[in-house]
Design a protein around this motif. Sequence first.
Motif, PDB file in Angstrom:
ATOM      1  N   TRP A   5     -41.103 -49.740 107.018  1.00  0.00           N
ATOM      2  CA  TRP A   5     -41.696 -50.956 107.065  1.00  0.00           C
ATOM      3  C   TRP A   5     -42.886 -50.738 106.111  1.00  0.00           C
ATOM      4  N   ALA A  54     -35.616 -55.222 101.414  1.00  0.00           N
ATOM      5  CA  ALA A  54     -36.248 -53.949 101.397  1.00  0.00           C
ATOM      6  C   ALA A  54     -35.527 -53.137 100.439  1.00  0.00           C
ATOM      7  N   PHE A 114     -41.812 -50.177 102.694  1.00  0.00           N
ATOM      8  CA  PHE A 114     -41.369 -51.680 102.008  1.00  0.00           C
ATOM      9  C   PHE A 114     -42.662 -52.491 101.693  1.00  0.00           C
ATOM     10  N   GLY A 172     -40.564 -56.048 108.074  1.00  0.00           N
ATOM     11  CA  GLY A 172     -39.906 -54.909 108.029  1.00  0.00           C
ATOM     12  C   GLY A 172     -39.992 -54.366 109.624  1.00  0.00           C
ATOM     13  N   THR A 186     -44.551 -58.529 103.910  1.00  0.00           N
ATOM     14  CA  THR A 186     -43.120 -57.697 103.976  1.00  0.00           C
ATOM     15  C   THR A 186     -43.240 -56.542 104.903  1.00  0.00           C
ATOM     16  N   GLY A 203     -33.543 -56.759 105.406  1.00  0.00           N
ATOM     17  CA  GLY A 203     -33.072 -55.285 104.969  1.00  0.00           C
ATOM     18  C   GLY A 203     -32.541 -55.105 103.628  1.00  0.00           C
ATOM     19  N   LEU A 237     -36.426 -50.199 108.927  1.00  0.00           N
ATOM     20  CA  LEU A 237     -36.475 -50.628 107.399  1.00  0.00           C
ATOM     21  C   LEU A 237     -37.433 -49.800 106.815  1.00  0.00           C
ATOM     22  N   ALA A 279     -32.880 -49.088 103.950  1.00  0.00           N
ATOM     23  CA  ALA A 279     -32.425 -49.749 105.274  1.00  0.00           C
ATOM     24  C   ALA A 279     -31.415 -49.066 105.930  1.00  0.00           C
TER      25      ALA A 279
END
Length: 508
Positions: free
Chosen positions: A369, A264, A372, A352, A348, A261, A367, A271
């Motif tokens: 994702w 990110a 990210f 996430g 990544t 988190g 997160l 996050a």
Amino acid sequence: MVDRAQRVAQGARRRAVGDEERQVPRQRPVPDADEMRALLAVAFRPAGVTVVLLSALIVVTLVAANSDLTGTFGAIAASWLAIHQVPLTIDGTSLGVLPLIPTAGMVWVVARGCAGVVHPASSRRHALQVIGAAVAGPLVVTAISLAVIADASAVIPLSSPNALAAFGWVLFVHLLASAIGVTVAMWPTLGAQVPSWVRDAVRPGLRALAAILGAGAVMVTISLLMEWSTVGSLLERGDGVVGMLGLTILSVLYLPNVVVGAAAAVMGGTAQIGDVSVSVFGNVGGSLPPLPLLGAVPDGVSGGAWPALLVIPLLIGVMLGRDCGRRVAGQEALFTVLTAAAGVGAVTAVLGLVSGGRLGAFGTVELNWWAFGLLTFAWLGLAGAVTAVVVAWHRSRGAVDEDDADTEDEEPHLPGAEEVPAIAAPITEESVVVAEDVAPSRVIEAELVDDTEAPAAPVAPQDTDSDTEVVVDVEVEEDTATEEPEGAGDAGESPEADLPRGPATPSD
């Protein structure tokens, strides 16, 4: 007619043989006993060891908490599913945020086991058999776990999870782990089948991924040190040594989730934990679960200097471009950077995705994702591409400068210019000795021999009144004391004859 009948008979025999060959099934190679033992070990050894460790841990925990052993098998089955990130429902509370450390340990064990039974010369069929065995064994254990949970739900407040989600997560984890292990073991063979710029993108991409997660870990460490009083107050809520130890272990297990988190947020994402949102552009406060590790989450609105943290992904992109530019030259350096950036972005995004989920009454841990992954690809791709182009340009320019310097150091060779052999100068008072066995193009320095024993030849007095007549009286004697200098001719060749001893007749 006879020839025609023979041809018809031969064609009939060929058709009959072909029909027999088609009817006989092809025999596929059957693994021998050693291969079967290796496949069974790959299939059930990680699952068996995991179940044994979970059983020991759960029994010790229940005994330490002065609880009966009712529902022990259900807890073991639920723990097996939790390791594979399968969401659970306990007493009506959904728990989808599961720690990443056990999952990472399972991936490492499975990948190592698959790599141990595969070598670079293994066939593709054997590699697929290993991957299939690594996936089939855990699926069998998952089916048994679902049956045990369904039976234990009548005794303990544990609901049966979604069977499709359970099989899907177990399949994903073990398929990924086995593919990693087989690929690493067979990389010397598989790597030769992919372009060079793809092979050269692996190591820089891993370094960039490690740098991103390292930046997240540094941010979490700094936040823990700054909020240590809050962390300590949350830890004291454990009510005793056992409770504090449990909270500490739980915080350690969830540490990778918090690191992901923070990474990110450093990359420019967001996050979110329930109502709390953390980003470099602004924070939103709210209530958090009473986990000591979450005391590191900053509260309130972030300061104006937080966007300066975006220099971290910029530097990571520059590092990626530098590594790729040093490994690959020319236009392929750009392809290498983009490939590495895409790979790191995909990893990544997966991290996430598995780090989030439902957290009961606190809401959803998310997160974002996909953002990210896209932000990671953008930072690494843009900064890395520019850096790789600059590094490749400097490398090509340096190579050109070296070529020019080598050309300038060389002496120009004009057309028709050839080596001219040395011409002997007139012999006066010095003796020049030339070695016969030396190549004609080599020049040997003459050696002066000082003959001190040989008497100087008397010279007749010259008539100073006459300019046209010169009389020279020369007396040449043989010098036996002088030795033949080194480098003289071979013994097979007669030396130059000496003049007779005694006075010579004067001559005009």
